[in-house]
Design an enzyme around this catalytic site. Structure first.
Site, PDB file in Angstrom:
ATOM      1  CG  MET A 189      -1.978  -1.043   1.289  1.00  0.00           C
ATOM      2  SD  MET A 189      -2.959  -1.203   2.626  1.00  0.00           S
ATOM      3  CE  MET A 189      -2.059  -1.962   3.600  1.00  0.00           C
ATOM      4  CD  GLN A 222       2.844  -4.230  -5.812  1.00  0.00           C
ATOM      5  OE1 GLN A 222       2.773  -2.873  -5.769  1.00  0.00           O
ATOM      6  NE2 GLN A 222       1.983  -4.976  -6.084  1.00  0.00           N
ATOM      7  CB  CYS A 279      -1.380   0.463  -9.051  1.00  0.00           C
ATOM      8  SG  CYS A 279      -1.177   2.321  -8.509  1.00  0.00           S
ATOM      9  N   GLY A 286      -9.051  -7.860  -1.689  1.00  0.00           N
ATOM     10  CA  GLY A 286     -10.112  -6.957  -1.942  1.00  0.00           C
ATOM     11  C   GLY A 286     -11.398  -7.237  -1.113  1.00  0.00           C
ATOM     12  N   GLY A 287     -11.422  -6.276  -0.296  1.00  0.00           N
ATOM     13  CA  GLY A 287     -12.668  -6.142   0.925  1.00  0.00           C
ATOM     14  C   GLY A 287     -12.612  -7.000   1.857  1.00  0.00           C
TER      15      GLY A 287
END
Length: 337
Positions: free
Chosen positions: A18, A70, A100, A212-213
């Site tokens: 992130m 990354q 991204c 995701g989520g």
């Protein structure tokens, strides 16, 4: 057991890369809370390493392992060189960002826009694999813009598997490159967990993590029980690290005991001392510790004292100790009522 297999085991649960969040100070804290979880750097662009010589972006503490770098980029030769630099710096895995959606990333022809160029991604993966001995992995979306994920995603995965990729993390949302901001792309496109599960059926030998989520270890374990190989958690692990990471070793990996956030604060103190002695500022570390007591009595005063005091030029470990003491005193008083 080889290092790569250790990393693959750690990928059962990972913390998402992130931007502006998962820097070396954040990762050090996360490792104190979980000894098993796979950690990722923020995305580092291959031009920054190869052309810009920004090797400071690779700084990390030995205790962070297993930890993955990354990379962002789309030039196979440049990515190969960046991967080599990352592997020489000691990273256990090199991951290629194909997810991204930011304008800056699109203009550089990397990130989610590469979902439309699966053959190029395959060339990048192949070049990186030739350059390093550590595993090369990919993080992608289920598609972008008007792509049909049922067509685009298996085609994309087939290309990277053909190039030798053995592990992938799929963010179970499309990315809309036109019309949505990066923040909106994290929330507005609907989640499609089922297609990620379908991919495991189509590619049984590919290690697939879902992203995701996902906000809890209950959710994570449900995906693992459903046959997926790994789960990647992002913002929930950052904002509420104790609920996710402090229980992860026991609940996800079946080993070790929970780490309390109080113990993590105590363990951070020598790291804080060393950082300040090296010329750093306390708030560079404490900004990642705001959510350490989220949902617990006294959490508000913990956040307030760190916010108000950690940015002072003279701030040191005492700010953490005072905030911890104030929080515990308030919590004890509330319990006594």
């Amino acid at each position: 057991m080889s290092l790569n297999s250790n990393v693959e085991l750690a990928a059962r649960l990972s913390i998402a890369p992130m931007m502006d969040w998962t820097d070396r100070h954040c990762r050090y804290l996360h490792r104190l809370l979980s000894g098993q979880t796979l950690l990722y750097t923020e995305m580092v662009t291959s031009p920054a390493l190869v052309r810009g010589g920004a090797l400071h972006l690779l700084d990390h503490h030995p205790s962070e392992h297993p930890v993955a770098l990354q990379l962002g980029g789309s030039d196979p030769a440049e990515l190969a060189e960046a991967a080599r630099i990352g592997a020489e710096a000691g990273y256990d895995e090199i991951n290629l960002n194909v997810g991204c959606p930011s304008d800056r990333v699109q203009s550089g022809r990397f990130g989610a826009v590469l979902m439309e160029h699966s053959a190029l991604v395959a060339s990048c993966v192949a070049a990186m694999r030739r350059a390093v001995d550590v595993e090369v992995t990919v993080k992608c979306r289920i598609g972008v813009d008007d792509q049909d994920p049922q067509v685009a995603l298996p085609e994309f995965l087939a290309h990277i598997v053909g190039a030798g990729c053995e592990r992938v993390t799929v963010h179970a949302r499309k990315a809309w490159l036109q019309g949505l901001s990066p923040k909106e792309n994290r929330d507005i496109p609907p989640l499609d967990y089922e297609i990620v599960k379908q991919m495991k059926g189509l590619f049984p030998n590919l290690h697939i993590s879902i992203n995701g989520g996902i906000t809890s270890l209950d959710q994570a374990n449900a995906f693992l029980d459903a046959g997926l190989d790994g789960v990647m958690i992002g913002r929930s692990a950052y904002h509420n690290p104790a609920d996710i990471l402090s229980q992860a070793d026991r609940r996800v990996f079946g080993t070790g005991n929970d780490t309390t956030p109080e113990a993590a604060v105590e363990l951070m103190l020598p790291y804080v001392d060393a950082h300040i002695e090296g010329g750093g500022r306390l708030n560079q570390i404490t900004r990642h510790m705001m959510g350490l007591f989220a949902g617990r009595p006294g959490a508000r005063i913990w956040r307030r004292l760190l916010s108000e005091q950690a940015s002072a030029p003279s701030a040191d470990r005492q700010v953490l100790l005072d905030a911890l003491d104030a929080m515990q005193t308030l919590a004890a008083a509330q319990e006594a009522v």
